[in-house]
Design an enzyme around this catalytic site. Structure first.
Site, PDB file in Angstrom:
ATOM      1  CB  THR A  73      -0.913  -0.006   1.249  1.00 29.25           C
ATOM      2  OG1 THR A  73      -1.711  -1.190   1.207  1.00 29.25           O
ATOM      3  CG2 THR A  73      -1.792   1.216   1.313  1.00 29.25           C
ATOM      4  CG  ASN A 150      -6.273  -8.549  -5.144  1.00 30.00           C
ATOM      5  OD1 ASN A 150      -6.220  -7.855  -6.152  1.00 30.00           O
ATOM      6  ND2 ASN A 150      -7.125  -8.308  -4.176  1.00 30.00           N
ATOM      7  CD  GLN A 180      -1.909 -11.162  -4.261  1.00 24.23           C
ATOM      8  OE1 GLN A 180      -1.392 -12.289  -4.301  1.00 24.23           O
ATOM      9  NE2 GLN A 180      -2.476 -10.693  -3.160  1.00 24.23           N
ATOM     10  CB  SER A 200       3.505  -6.489  -0.222  1.00 24.60           C
ATOM     11  OG  SER A 200       3.213  -6.658   1.137  1.00 24.60           O
ATOM     12  N   GLY A 201       6.323  -7.944   1.139  1.00 25.01           N
ATOM     13  CA  GLY A 201       6.961  -9.164   1.636  1.00 25.01           C
ATOM     14  C   GLY A 201       6.017 -10.245   2.118  1.00 25.01           C
ATOM     15  CG  HIS A 202       1.967  -9.484   3.966  1.00 24.16           C
ATOM     16  ND1 HIS A 202       0.693  -9.984   4.002  1.00 24.16           N
ATOM     17  CD2 HIS A 202       1.858  -8.244   3.434  1.00 24.16           C
ATOM     18  CE1 HIS A 202      -0.157  -9.078   3.526  1.00 24.16           C
ATOM     19  NE2 HIS A 202       0.528  -8.011   3.178  1.00 24.16           N
ATOM     20  CB  CYS A 326     -18.499  -7.201   6.046  1.00 23.66           C
ATOM     21  SG  CYS A 326     -19.961  -8.075   6.527  1.00 23.66           S
TER      22      CYS A 326
HETATM   23  N1  PLP Z   1      -1.860  -4.891  -4.090  1.00 23.94           N
HETATM   24  C1  PLP Z   1      -2.409  -6.103  -4.197  1.00 23.94           C
HETATM   25  C2  PLP Z   1      -2.703  -6.651  -5.546  1.00 23.94           C
HETATM   26  C3  PLP Z   1      -2.723  -6.834  -3.050  1.00 23.94           C
HETATM   27  O1  PLP Z   1      -3.285  -8.037  -3.162  1.00 23.94           O
HETATM   28  C4  PLP Z   1      -2.449  -6.264  -1.783  1.00 23.94           C
HETATM   29  C5  PLP Z   1      -2.805  -6.990  -0.546  1.00 23.94           C
HETATM   30  O2  PLP Z   1      -3.670  -7.835  -0.541  1.00 23.94           O
HETATM   31  C6  PLP Z   1      -1.865  -5.000  -1.737  1.00 23.94           C
HETATM   32  C7  PLP Z   1      -1.575  -4.346  -2.904  1.00 23.94           C
HETATM   33  C8  PLP Z   1      -1.557  -4.331  -0.431  1.00 23.94           C
HETATM   34  O3  PLP Z   1      -0.403  -4.891   0.134  1.00 23.94           O
HETATM   35  P1  PLP Z   1      -0.065  -4.605   1.678  1.00 23.94           P
HETATM   36  O4  PLP Z   1      -0.972  -5.447   2.481  1.00 23.94           O
HETATM   37  O5  PLP Z   1       1.358  -5.006   1.808  1.00 23.94           O
HETATM   38  O6  PLP Z   1      -0.251  -3.151   1.877  1.00 23.94           O
END
Ligand code: PLP
Length: 394
Positions: A73, A150, A180, A200-202, A326
């Site tokens: 983000t 995603n 993704q 994004s690492g996670h 939701c």
């Molecule tokens: N972009 C995509 C396509 C995502 O799937 C996500 C998280 O689900 C994000 C951005 C946001 O990543 P973060 O949770 O690291 O901010």
């Protein structure tokens, strides 16, 4: 059977090797990378070595093109707001199927007076590049296109999109949200006309709270966070050394596992997908495009509420996710599936299963064994019991 975790597009388990690599940077080598004594130098070197690994992960030209952030983000916000800060152009383009980190940023910018256009997708989730071509003009400051969706896993032709954009207006900047795609398909940013790419690492077995952005060398961008001179003054704040080290370790592992993702993980995903589609008569595949990341499938179960399926899957120890959010007490169907004009009958019952290298064949067999029975059970309590009983032949 322990929990079967099939929600890896939401977040992933930290790989124990990643965790192990991070440990020395909490209580031993905790120096601030900007300080000058020896222990700080160790932290500084760890950050710069990690930058080199992330440069390789992106196939970028130089480690100078990599900036560490806190998440996907933040990377998106830096690319989008940082670009607009330095230009008087007022037109921005993105797709209807982006993650909220892009869509809500665009919404905010519209309120600030920018004109935004949103490109549509077809019923398989494929992007309409002709629409993009018709929208780019001399006032277009930025185009944002995700590398992979995603919810459906559809891979978007961002390289081709960047070519189109630059051929019409070479000054327009292109941001790619590769959150993704990273760790699932190879990134090769050097051979594209992309200006920014966020990860994004996670999403690939590093912890939550660490990300990165590729910024093509020489690109004019302003910081969103102002403060110290860390990260070439583009991302102020003391570097999160253990997490940066973790991100690099996860990237190194992900590069090694790419062939495994495209063969073994894909084989498990295909087994799950084909198994459900052949045994559950109200199941329909959303996004039939061949061009998908190897770990994701999104299946619509006609006449059943997605949240209800998820609750029952949870009882069976299976973690998956629905596209629904939701919102103010009402169940809002996924904006991605709506953009794809997914039929009403399966829109509310769509479930995303997203795998990782930690899933096993036994886990997939367990899911396949349980889903047909679960559907029959749900049919009995569905408000569309008549329709469902006919489809399921019960
Ligand atoms: N972009 C995509 C396509 C995502 O799937 C996500 C998280 O689900 C994000 C951005 C946001 O990543 P973060 O949770 O690291 O901010």
């Amino acid at each position: 059977m322990d929990t079967v975790y099939l929600d890896n597009n939401a977040t992933t388990k930290v790989d124990p090797k990643v965790f192990e690599a991070m440990i020395p940077y909490f209580c031993e080598n905790y120096g601030n990378p900007s300080s000058i004594y020896e222990s700080a130098h160790v932290s500084h070197c760890a950050v710069e070595k990690s930058r080199e690994t992330i440069c390789e992960f992106y196939s970028a030209s130089s480690p100078k093109e990599i900036i560490f952030t806190s998440c996907g983000t933040e990377s998106a916000n830096l690319a989008i707001r940082g670009t607009l800060h330095n230009t008087s152009k007022k037109h921005i383009i993105t797709t209807k199927v982006e993650h909220p980190c892009v869509l809500n940023t665009y919404k905010d910018l519209e309120e600030m007076g920018y004109k935004a256009d949103y490109i549509g997708v077809d019923e398989n989730g494929e992007l309409n590049l002709d629409e993009l071509k018709s929208l780019v003009n001399q006032d277009t400051a930025l185009v944002s296109i995700m590398a992979a969706n995603n919810e459906t896993g559809a891979i978007y032709p961002y390289e081709e999109a960047a070519e189109i954009v630059k051929s019409i207006n070479p000054e327009t900047k292109v941001f790619v949200d590769a959150v993704q795609a990273a760790g699932k398909i190879k990134l090769d940013v050097k051979n594209t006309k992309v200006d920014f790419m966020g990860i994004s690492g996670h999403k690939f077995h590093a912890p939550k709270g660490i990300g990165a952005i590729y910024i093509k060398e020489g690109t004019n961008i302003a910081p969103v966070l102002t403060g110290g001179h860390q990260e070439r003054a583009l991302r102020a704040g003391t570097e999160n050394v253990p997490y940066i080290v973790g991100l690099a370790k996860a990237a190194e592992l992900a590069m090694n596992y790419l062939p495994y993702e495209s063969t073994n993980v894909k084989a498990l995903r295909d087994k799950l997908e084909n198994g459900i589609l052949s045994t559950v008569k109200n199941a329909k595949l959303n996004s039939r495009t061949k061009n998908r990341v190897p770990n994701t499938t999104n299946i619509g179960f006609e006449y059943v509420e997605g949240e209800l399926i998820l609750l029952h899957l949870d009882e069976l120890g299976i973690c998956a996710s629905s596209g629904s959010a939701c919102t103010s007490g009402s169940l809002e169907p996924s904006h991605v599936l709506r953009a794809m004009k997914t039929p009403f009958t399966s829109l509310h019952g769509s479930i995303r299963f997203s795998l990782s290298r930690f899933n096993t064949e036994d886990e997939i067999d367990y899911v396949l064994k349980n889903i047909p029975e679960l559907m029959k059970k749900l049919a009995k309590i569905s408000p569309f019991q008549k329709e469902l009983s006919q489809i399921l032949e019960i």
